[in-house]
Design a protein around this motif. Structure first.
Motif, PDB file in Angstrom:
ATOM      1  N   ASP A  28      30.291  30.642  33.952  1.00 54.92           N
ATOM      2  CA  ASP A  28      30.391  31.445  35.150  1.00 54.92           C
ATOM      3  C   ASP A  28      31.369  30.373  35.917  1.00 54.92           C
ATOM      4  O   ASP A  28      31.119  30.131  37.266  1.00 54.92           O
ATOM      5  CB  ASP A  28      29.485  31.586  35.945  1.00 54.92           C
ATOM      6  N   VAL A  29      32.120  29.404  35.433  1.00 53.26           N
ATOM      7  CA  VAL A  29      32.596  28.073  36.054  1.00 53.26           C
ATOM      8  C   VAL A  29      33.580  28.698  37.215  1.00 53.26           C
ATOM      9  O   VAL A  29      33.668  27.813  38.314  1.00 53.26           O
ATOM     10  CB  VAL A  29      33.784  27.390  35.014  1.00 53.26           C
ATOM     11  N   ALA A  30      34.110  29.807  37.251  1.00 50.57           N
ATOM     12  CA  ALA A  30      35.100  30.174  38.326  1.00 50.57           C
ATOM     13  C   ALA A  30      34.282  30.388  39.679  1.00 50.57           C
ATOM     14  O   ALA A  30      34.939  30.339  40.645  1.00 50.57           O
ATOM     15  CB  ALA A  30      35.819  31.720  37.895  1.00 50.57           C
ATOM     16  N   SER A  31      33.052  30.810  39.593  1.00 49.63           N
ATOM     17  CA  SER A  31      32.245  31.070  40.617  1.00 49.63           C
ATOM     18  C   SER A  31      31.325  29.920  41.141  1.00 49.63           C
ATOM     19  O   SER A  31      31.285  29.241  42.188  1.00 49.63           O
ATOM     20  CB  SER A  31      31.461  32.143  40.627  1.00 49.63           C
ATOM     21  N   PRO A  34      33.859  25.864  42.463  1.00 45.89           N
ATOM     22  CA  PRO A  34      34.537  25.691  43.757  1.00 45.89           C
ATOM     23  C   PRO A  34      33.474  25.277  44.939  1.00 45.89           C
ATOM     24  O   PRO A  34      33.802  24.926  45.661  1.00 45.89           O
ATOM     25  CB  PRO A  34      35.177  27.302  44.175  1.00 45.89           C
ATOM     26  N   ASP A  43      39.252  19.787  36.746  1.00 48.18           N
ATOM     27  CA  ASP A  43      39.907  20.520  35.437  1.00 48.18           C
ATOM     28  C   ASP A  43      38.639  21.494  35.118  1.00 48.18           C
ATOM     29  O   ASP A  43      37.744  21.161  34.585  1.00 48.18           O
ATOM     30  CB  ASP A  43      40.448  19.750  34.321  1.00 48.18           C
ATOM     31  N   ALA A  44      38.546  23.009  35.293  1.00 50.88           N
ATOM     32  CA  ALA A  44      37.549  23.972  35.085  1.00 50.88           C
ATOM     33  C   ALA A  44      37.406  23.830  33.535  1.00 50.88           C
ATOM     34  O   ALA A  44      36.050  24.042  33.464  1.00 50.88           O
ATOM     35  CB  ALA A  44      37.906  25.166  35.762  1.00 50.88           C
ATOM     36  N   ARG A  45      38.282  23.664  32.752  1.00 48.98           N
ATOM     37  CA  ARG A  45      38.026  23.889  31.548  1.00 48.98           C
ATOM     38  C   ARG A  45      37.228  22.520  30.935  1.00 48.98           C
ATOM     39  O   ARG A  45      36.347  22.904  30.020  1.00 48.98           O
ATOM     40  CB  ARG A  45      39.245  23.801  30.548  1.00 48.98           C
TER      41      ARG A  45
END
Length: 185
Positions: A28-31, A34, A43-45
């Protein structure tokens, strides 16, 4: 149950719980990202991959602790360094897969489970930290891959998943799937 066995099992449970949190955050890196300090510059990946790798190591370590606990003879002692190492792995699994500060560097380095990371993100030098994430198992990333053990996006290096190398080490595609496969699972 002996005190040593109970302590090893409790540490294994902490490692597993931490691994579950690491995986949940990575997926759930997108939420999640941030809301973290500096999240907009990371870098989220790479962040997600570090969490996945730390979770894998924490799970492997938990399994080893359980095997060790099961094999303890009545009255057998466990060396203090073993408990200290297990505590570090459990703590790292509970803290985003990292340990910051001047902890027992000798023990962290000697364990082979941690890598020392000093990086710059968005032009800012970061506080060096110890990253949980060395494993005996191959990394499985979700980046596009070249189907020959090399990731095209991040710096991970995957190992073949079968002796003949016929299965892509990053995404699991076999030779029959590679014609139009984009490298993602």
């Amino acid at each position: 149950m002996s005190e040593a066995r109970a302590r090893l099992l409790a540490l294994a449970e902490r490692c597993d719980d931490g691994a579950n949190t690491l995986l949940r955050d990575a997926r759930d890196v997108a939420s999640v990202l941030p809301g973290r300090a500096g999240g907009g510059h990371i870098d989220a990946r790479v962040w997600a991959q570090r969490h996945e790798q730390a979770a894998l190591v924490a799970r492997e370590y938990a399994a080893a602790l359980r095997r060790e606990a099961a094999a303890l003879a009545p009255g057998q002692r466990v060396p203090a360094d073993r408990f200290a190492e297990a505590e570090l792995v459990a703590r790292a699994s509970e803290m985003d897969g990292i340990l910051i500060g001047s902890g027992p560097a000798r023990l962290l380095a000697a364990s082979g489970l941690f890598g020392h990371v000093a990086e710059t993100i968005g032009g800012m030098v970061q506080v060096p930290f110890w990253q949980l994430g060395r494993s005996s198992k191959p990394t499985t990333c979700t980046c596009p891959c070249d189907h020959d053990g090399g990731c095209l996006t991040c710096s991970c290096v995957c190992e073949p998943t079968d002796a003949a190398g016929a299965v892509c080490p990053c995404c699991g595609a076999d030779d029959n799937d590679l014609g139009d496969h984009d490298g993602r699972p």
